[in-house]
Design an enzyme around this catalytic site. Sequence first.
Site, PDB file in Angstrom:
ATOM      1  N   ASP A 115      33.773  42.191  47.224  1.00 46.43           N
ATOM      2  CA  ASP A 115      34.810  43.096  47.733  1.00 46.43           C
ATOM      3  C   ASP A 115      34.280  44.491  48.033  1.00 46.43           C
ATOM      4  O   ASP A 115      35.011  45.341  48.537  1.00 46.43           O
ATOM      5  CB  ASP A 115      35.954  43.218  46.701  1.00 46.43           C
ATOM      6  CG  ASP A 115      36.781  41.946  46.624  1.00 46.43           C
ATOM      7  OD1 ASP A 115      36.793  41.182  47.602  1.00 46.43           O
ATOM      8  OD2 ASP A 115      37.408  41.719  45.570  1.00 46.43           O
ATOM      9  N   LYS A 175      42.714  47.094  47.256  1.00 46.27           N
ATOM     10  CA  LYS A 175      43.026  46.213  48.404  1.00 46.27           C
ATOM     11  C   LYS A 175      43.991  45.124  47.973  1.00 46.27           C
ATOM     12  O   LYS A 175      44.090  44.771  46.788  1.00 46.27           O
ATOM     13  CB  LYS A 175      41.757  45.571  48.983  1.00 46.27           C
ATOM     14  CG  LYS A 175      40.951  44.676  48.005  1.00 46.27           C
ATOM     15  CD  LYS A 175      41.427  43.247  47.860  1.00 46.27           C
ATOM     16  CE  LYS A 175      40.720  42.507  46.739  1.00 46.27           C
ATOM     17  NZ  LYS A 175      41.214  41.234  46.352  1.00 46.27           N
ATOM     18  N   GLY A 203      39.526  46.797  41.913  1.00 49.17           N
ATOM     19  CA  GLY A 203      39.380  48.119  41.299  1.00 49.17           C
ATOM     20  C   GLY A 203      37.912  48.494  41.059  1.00 49.17           C
ATOM     21  O   GLY A 203      37.474  49.582  41.444  1.00 49.17           O
TER      22      GLY A 203
HETATM   23  P1  ATP Z   1      38.300  41.780  42.271  1.00 48.89           P
HETATM   24  O1  ATP Z   1      39.581  41.728  43.038  1.00 48.89           O
HETATM   25  O2  ATP Z   1      37.166  42.458  43.032  1.00 48.89           O
HETATM   26  O3  ATP Z   1      37.903  40.504  41.639  1.00 48.89           O
HETATM   27  P2  ATP Z   1      39.556  42.765  39.895  1.00 48.89           P
HETATM   28  O4  ATP Z   1      40.638  43.756  40.199  1.00 48.89           O
HETATM   29  O5  ATP Z   1      39.995  41.362  39.652  1.00 48.89           O
HETATM   30  O6  ATP Z   1      38.515  42.828  41.083  1.00 48.89           O
HETATM   31  P3  ATP Z   1      38.171  44.662  38.263  1.00 48.89           P
HETATM   32  O7  ATP Z   1      39.279  45.575  37.880  1.00 48.89           O
HETATM   33  O8  ATP Z   1      37.239  45.137  39.304  1.00 48.89           O
HETATM   34  O9  ATP Z   1      38.730  43.205  38.652  1.00 48.89           O
HETATM   35  O10 ATP Z   1      37.324  44.371  36.946  1.00 48.89           O
HETATM   36  C1  ATP Z   1      37.236  43.169  36.270  1.00 48.89           C
HETATM   37  C2  ATP Z   1      36.318  43.357  35.039  1.00 48.89           C
HETATM   38  O11 ATP Z   1      35.090  43.964  35.427  1.00 48.89           O
HETATM   39  C3  ATP Z   1      36.948  44.308  34.016  1.00 48.89           C
HETATM   40  O12 ATP Z   1      37.633  43.591  33.050  1.00 48.89           O
HETATM   41  C4  ATP Z   1      35.755  45.092  33.462  1.00 48.89           C
HETATM   42  O13 ATP Z   1      35.304  44.556  32.253  1.00 48.89           O
HETATM   43  C5  ATP Z   1      34.640  44.934  34.472  1.00 48.89           C
HETATM   44  N1  ATP Z   1      34.308  46.167  35.231  1.00 48.89           N
HETATM   45  C6  ATP Z   1      33.086  46.506  35.636  1.00 48.89           C
HETATM   46  N2  ATP Z   1      33.091  47.668  36.311  1.00 48.89           N
HETATM   47  C7  ATP Z   1      34.367  48.098  36.349  1.00 48.89           C
HETATM   48  C8  ATP Z   1      34.998  49.246  36.902  1.00 48.89           C
HETATM   49  N3  ATP Z   1      34.312  50.191  37.540  1.00 48.89           N
HETATM   50  N4  ATP Z   1      36.342  49.343  36.785  1.00 48.89           N
HETATM   51  C9  ATP Z   1      37.030  48.378  36.149  1.00 48.89           C
HETATM   52  N5  ATP Z   1      36.481  47.294  35.573  1.00 48.89           N
HETATM   53  C10 ATP Z   1      35.158  47.131  35.667  1.00 48.89           C
END
Ligand code: ATP
Length: 291
Positions: free
Chosen positions: A137, A8, A102
């Site tokens: 999210d 998103k 993600g």
């Molecule tokens: P959001 O926008 O929801 O805050 P994000 O894109 O900033 O998400 P993610 O990629 O979801 O962040 O992940 C952040 C941290 O969470 C990663 O550094 C990882 O250690 C941990 N994590 C836990 N589950 C997952 C997963 N399924 N995929 C990726 N990272 C994950």
Amino acid sequence: MKVKAAAKINLMLDVLGTLPDGYHSLFMIMQSVDCCDTVEVNLAKTKDAGISIRTADERVPKDERNIAFKAAQAFFEATKAENPGIEIAIEKKIPMAAGLAGGSADAAGVLYCLNTIFKTDLPLLELARIGERVGADVPFSLIGGTALCMDKGGVIAPLRPLQNCSVLLCKPDMGVSTVSAYKLIDSAPRIRHTDKNAMLYAMHNSDYKLLCEKADNVFEQVVEVPKRPYIKGIMREYGADLTLMSGSGPTVYGLFSDAQSAEACANMLRRDFREVYVCAPVEHGIEVIEL
Ligand code: ATP
């Protein structure tokens, strides 16, 4: 069962205050884009295998720290379905710690699959309630499309889709921890809040020009991303109608009404950045690939 789970972007992100239970009260206008992880869930071959996670990406945790693992736990707890042992396989394509949800997309994919495999047949909004316990999210990642999500992410109103534009994602080579970004919001002496009424008006009337004017993210005021002005500058140079950081960052996206300009800009940005993707808005969060 195998699904694609979409990333998103935030067209608007504001933190309104604190809820009675101590969580942040959020105002998020979100859009799904076709940058997707693949999530596969199957029953384990051996009994009592619990929940296991497989992924080729070494940065992704494979235990209860993985939000997809937490989603499975929350599903069994909420539905009282008995876990005979499940295997989750995740193929990452969505950049990590990027502000693109993600991990939440993976969690949503798991909830969607479990709801089908265990024939619990909960309506998506019920499933989203389970997702809300796992992360702000997750409800949106399940519903997808274009929506306003409030409160802890679970109060959702669908909005008119964002159409006929390309979304260029550029993630600088750094990660932002969502937890520390919220701490920065909490300790900021003053936050300039977003123009929510005008933005909702723009969304409701599919007024693309006004949307681009009013789109806003309060995390840009507190999260430092040194390359952000540079990326935005290049996107503007190539004709982006809007440039904004997504979530708590560091990904910057640009909206382009002209697809060729988005591609040309992506090629330019790829000289400096590894993670650059041209995407399209999509109207769903989860897409079934294999039943
Ligand atoms: P959001 O926008 O929801 O805050 P994000 O894109 O900033 O998400 P993610 O990629 O979801 O962040 O992940 C952040 C941290 O969470 C990663 O550094 C990882 O250690 C941990 N994590 C836990 N589950 C997952 C997963 N399924 N995929 C990726 N990272 C994950």
